[in-house]
Write an enzyme that holds these catalytic residues in place. Structure first.
Site, short mmCIF file in Angstrom:
data_model
loop_
_atom_site.label_atom_id
_atom_site.label_comp_id
_atom_site.label_asym_id
_atom_site.label_seq_id
_atom_site.Cartn_x
_atom_site.Cartn_y
_atom_site.Cartn_z
N LYS A 466 23.27 -9.83 17.88
CA LYS A 466 22.47 -10.62 16.95
C LYS A 466 21.25 -11.12 17.73
O LYS A 466 21.37 -11.95 18.63
CB LYS A 466 23.29 -11.80 16.41
CG LYS A 466 22.52 -12.67 15.42
CD LYS A 466 23.41 -13.80 14.91
CE LYS A 466 22.66 -14.69 13.92
NZ LYS A 466 23.52 -15.80 13.42
N ASP A 468 18.06 -13.16 17.87
CA ASP A 468 17.53 -14.31 17.15
C ASP A 468 16.12 -14.67 17.63
O ASP A 468 15.71 -14.32 18.74
CB ASP A 468 18.46 -15.51 17.34
CG ASP A 468 18.44 -16.47 16.16
OD1 ASP A 468 17.53 -16.37 15.31
OD2 ASP A 468 19.35 -17.32 16.07
N MET A 469 15.40 -15.38 16.77
CA MET A 469 14.08 -15.94 17.10
C MET A 469 13.96 -17.24 16.32
O MET A 469 13.92 -17.23 15.11
CB MET A 469 12.96 -14.97 16.69
CG MET A 469 11.56 -15.50 16.99
SD MET A 469 10.32 -14.78 15.92
CE MET A 469 8.83 -15.30 16.75
N ASN A 470 13.88 -18.36 17.02
CA ASN A 470 14.05 -19.64 16.34
C ASN A 470 12.81 -20.52 16.30
O ASN A 470 12.92 -21.71 16.08
CB ASN A 470 15.21 -20.41 16.98
CG ASN A 470 16.54 -19.97 16.42
OD1 ASN A 470 16.74 -19.94 15.21
ND2 ASN A 470 17.45 -19.59 17.30
N ASP A 538 20.04 -18.96 7.33
CA ASP A 538 20.97 -19.88 7.99
C ASP A 538 21.78 -20.68 6.98
O ASP A 538 22.77 -21.32 7.34
CB ASP A 538 20.21 -20.84 8.90
CG ASP A 538 19.83 -20.20 10.22
OD1 ASP A 538 20.33 -19.11 10.53
OD2 ASP A 538 19.01 -20.80 10.96
#
Length: 727
Positions: A466, A468-470, A538
């Site tokens: 997974k 991700d980029m937050n 999310d």
């Protein structure tokens, strides 16, 4: 079918089985004549051109790639600044080329063909003689799909520098559509995919992202639809940008009733220096026409993106049922707890365990360790390899969460390389979630990430990642670029990301990669080229997910959508919904769980075991079937959709009631996509009850629904013909 050229009239007719796209060279300018249902090719097609009055100039000409400064006062598709500071160029037609198949776009994701017979590509070459600028407009028409893929290449063949200030991927001028509406997806974190529809008005409707990513706020997609267009009827023109950075899409209605829709990279804060001999390639826009409403537009995108955008081993393979530990433990876990969750998952038929954030560096909260991609031996004394081995021993595959585009100021990486983040010297470095963005324009940064992740993937049996980029991009500057190229940073970041993704997915082809950006912040076609699925949001609340998944399906197939059952009260909105309701929503995508299975009661475990077994039977149809949206959660208290096999012999139907309705009327749902002449056995997934109905009856009179008088109620059905039951 294909591309028909009338050289004597300068007419180009692009045709597929159900669509025509026609343009003509008028006084040296490519002019748009027609886009719609397929027309037979006749000499009289030139009469379709909307003739402009004498002296009207370019402001009345329906153009294919308009410029500014020569009499057209609408939004231009491109703008170039010359070395002397002037900004006037005038592209005129120089020639064309027709090639079989579809060429790749260097360094950029794009749809593709597996055989040259699937498509033909027209290249129109334009030139500004004064500056030496040459531009190639590329149009790929697919033979069996109502799809055109457009992109543009700029080449500086002059003797002086040029600077691109604007470079859209496509622009189309529509005549006679002033009463049309613009459809797009809007939202925010945790409420992505809101279906938005606005009537055109004189002036502009604009959506965009200036965030360096495609964003939660707007998806890089827009459609023009006829008034009254529904799921099943009416015209729809879709524009989907295959790009993961800042974008813009603009529908402009002028005073003469002409609509210009342009889409491409956001011109805000963008410039690209072209030295003599250099070139620039725009991302691709995928344009879809439907004469049967939004539903057929969506299914055209779904089939194309599922089979000619996604790549790799998992493009056509069934996706595993997973359990993710994030909402079960957050950062507070140890190896034995992870294995305990996996052990319960194995008993319930789950196939993949995913270890989320918190396994690396000194990562006990959001405020440290991003960039330090080595195991935290406090939590995992035996390391990742030991945990993976124990979980594999239970019969589950092992997956891992990473966030490789970010760095924490509190990290070994940042202390060693503080210049490796995007920043502007002397300016504040804005943190979001206590993190900064790595400068992916720099080769050494990408190499560090590639080597760090490769070291893990090479020794740990990782089956799923997974990615991700937050956070969005701020202080968009690079210490590695000269002053005259600082405005290229945001696009170079995206190109650097694509280069890294190409390297790492090729090096580890057996890993299933899922993209994520705080959920749907980067749910775009560009990412699907490298990773065949995306974490949709999310927000795991099932009631909210009805809207999020319904809206996202306007462009993207169910095979691209990650969907999990989470605990209640829900961690995002506090809502309590039944396990069956949560399961039925999540089973409409790539199915999984994100909760603590060890805390479940025996009754809940029995329900999960049934859900997992059911999904394993139907996931091939969910992932590869045609999706029909039946009832919109944006329009009422109910939602419904269905999946239909290509041969029409099998189908799944999901129906949802959000709030209980007192003294409710008898309810039915009219199905779609079935074969009217066939008889279908309809079996309830809730209680096993079975009836037989004709396809015509199910589509015209509807399927009876027996909804209980409860909040958050759901029912689902499996449909099979006699032929399907014999297979």
């Amino acid at each position: 079918m294909g591309i028909i050229v009338q050289e004597q009239t300068g007419l180009f007719h692009l045709t597929s089985t159900g669509m025509s796209y026609i343009l003509q060279i008028i006084n040296g300018y490519p002019a748009h004549i027609y886009w719609g249902s397929r027309l037979k090719h006749r000499e009289s097609l030139t009469d379709l051109l909307i003739h402009t009055p004498n002296q009207a100039g370019l402001d009345r000409l329906p153009q294919e790639y308009p410029q500014y400064g020569s009499g057209d006062f609408r939004n231009p598709a491109y703008q170039v600044e010359l070395e002397d500071g002037t900004r006037i160029t005038e592209l005129t037609y120089k020639g064309y080329r027709v090639n079989p198949g579809k060429p790749a776009l260097p360094g950029l994701p794009a749809v593709y063909t597996e055989d040259e017979t699937e498509a033909e590509t027209l290249e129109l070459e334009l030139e500004d003689a004064y500056s030496g600028l040459r531009v190639k407009l590329s149009y790929t028409i697919f033979a069996e799909r109502n799809v055109i893929a457009r992109s543009v290449r700029f080449c500086n063949e002059g003797q002086k520098k040029l600077r691109l200030r604007r470079a859209l991927s496509a622009s189309v001028d529509f005549a006679g559509k002033s009463d049309y509406e613009m459809v797009y997806l809007s939202g925010a974190w945790a409420r992505e995919g809101n279906l938005t529809r606005k009537a055109l008005h004189q002036g502009e409707i604009r959506i965009d992202s200036k965030r360096g990513m495609s964003s939660h706020q707007f998806n890089p997609f827009a459609a023009l639809v006829a008034p009254g267009t529904t799921e099943t009827q009416g015209e729809a023109y879709g524009f989907s940008l295959v790009y993961s950075g800042g974008f813009e899409a603009d529908a402009e209605l002028d005073s003469f009733g002409s609509v210009r829709l342009g889409i491409g990279m956001n011109a805000f804060d963008f410039a690209w220096l072209l030295n003599p001999g250099e070139s620039f390639q725009t991302p691709e826009t995928v344009m879809v026409y439907s004469a049967q409403g939004l539903g057929e537009m969506s299914r055209t995108y779904h089939r194309l993106y599922r089979t000619r955008l996604c790549r790799g081993q998992y493009r056509d393979r069934e996706r595993p049922v997973l359990v993710n530990n994030w909402e079960a433990t957050y950062f507070n876990f140890h190896a034995d707890k992870l294995v305990a969750i996996a052990e319960e998952g194995a008993k319930l038929g789950i196939e993949l365990f995913v270890l989320d954030d918190g396994w690396f560096g000194q990562r006990d909260s959001d405020n440290s360790s991003l960039g330090d991609w080595f195991e935290d031996r406090r939590k995992l004394p035996g390391g990742l390899a030991d945990v993976a081995k124990r979980i594999n021993g239970l019969g589950l595959k092992f997956g891992l969460w990473v966030e490789p585009e970010m760095v924490s100021p509190d990290s070994e990486l940042y202390r060693k390389h503080p210049d490796w983040c995007l920043h502007v010297p002397g300016r504040r470095r804005s943190e979001a979630r206590w993190q900064l963005v790595l400068d992916y324009t720099r080769r050494e940064v990408r190499d560090y990430i590639f080597n760090s992740l490769s070291a893990i993937f090479s020794i740990v049996p990782v089956a799923y990642i997974k990615w991700d980029m937050n956070r969005c991009l701020t202080e968009i500057g690079s210490a590695d670029l000269p002053p005259e190229r600082q405005s290229e940073t945001a696009h170079r970041y995206v190109l650097g990301l694509y280069e890294l993704l190409e390297r790492i997915t090729k090096a580890f082809p057996d890993i299933l990669f899922e993209s994520c950006a705080s959920g749907g912040g980067r749910f775009d076609p560009g990412m699907l080229y490298y990773m065949p699925q995306t974490w949709t949001s999310d927000n795991t609340d099932a009631a909210e997910r009805l809207k999020i998944q319904y809206g996202t399906s306007l462009i993207y197939p169910a095979s691209a959508m990650g969907a999990h059952v989470s605990a209640v009260p829900n961690h995002q909105v506090g809502r309590v919904t039944p396990l069956d309701f949560r399961g039925h929503v999540a089973m409409s995508g790539n199915f999984g769980y994100e909760l603590d299975l060890t805390a479940f009661t025996e009754e809940e475990k029995t329900a999960v075991r049934r859900q997992v077994a059911d999904y394993k039977e139907i996931r091939g149809l969910v992932q590869k079937g045609d999706l029909y949206r039946l009832k919109s959660p944006f329009e009422g208290n109910e939602a419904a959709w269905m999946f239909v096999s290509e041969d029409k012999e099998e189908a799944l139907v999901y129906c949802f009631q959000v709030m209980a309705v007192p003294n409710a009327p008898r309810r039915t749902v009219r199905l779609a996509g079935l074969e009217p002449e066939l008889e279908y056995e309809v079996r309830s997934g809730n209680d096993g009850a079975c009836s037989v109905y004709g396809g015509d009856r199910l589509m015209e009179l509807g399927l009876p629904l027996d909804m209980k008088q409860n909040d958050y109620e759901s029912v689902w059905f499996r449909l099979k013909t006699a032929g399907a039951m014999r297979k």
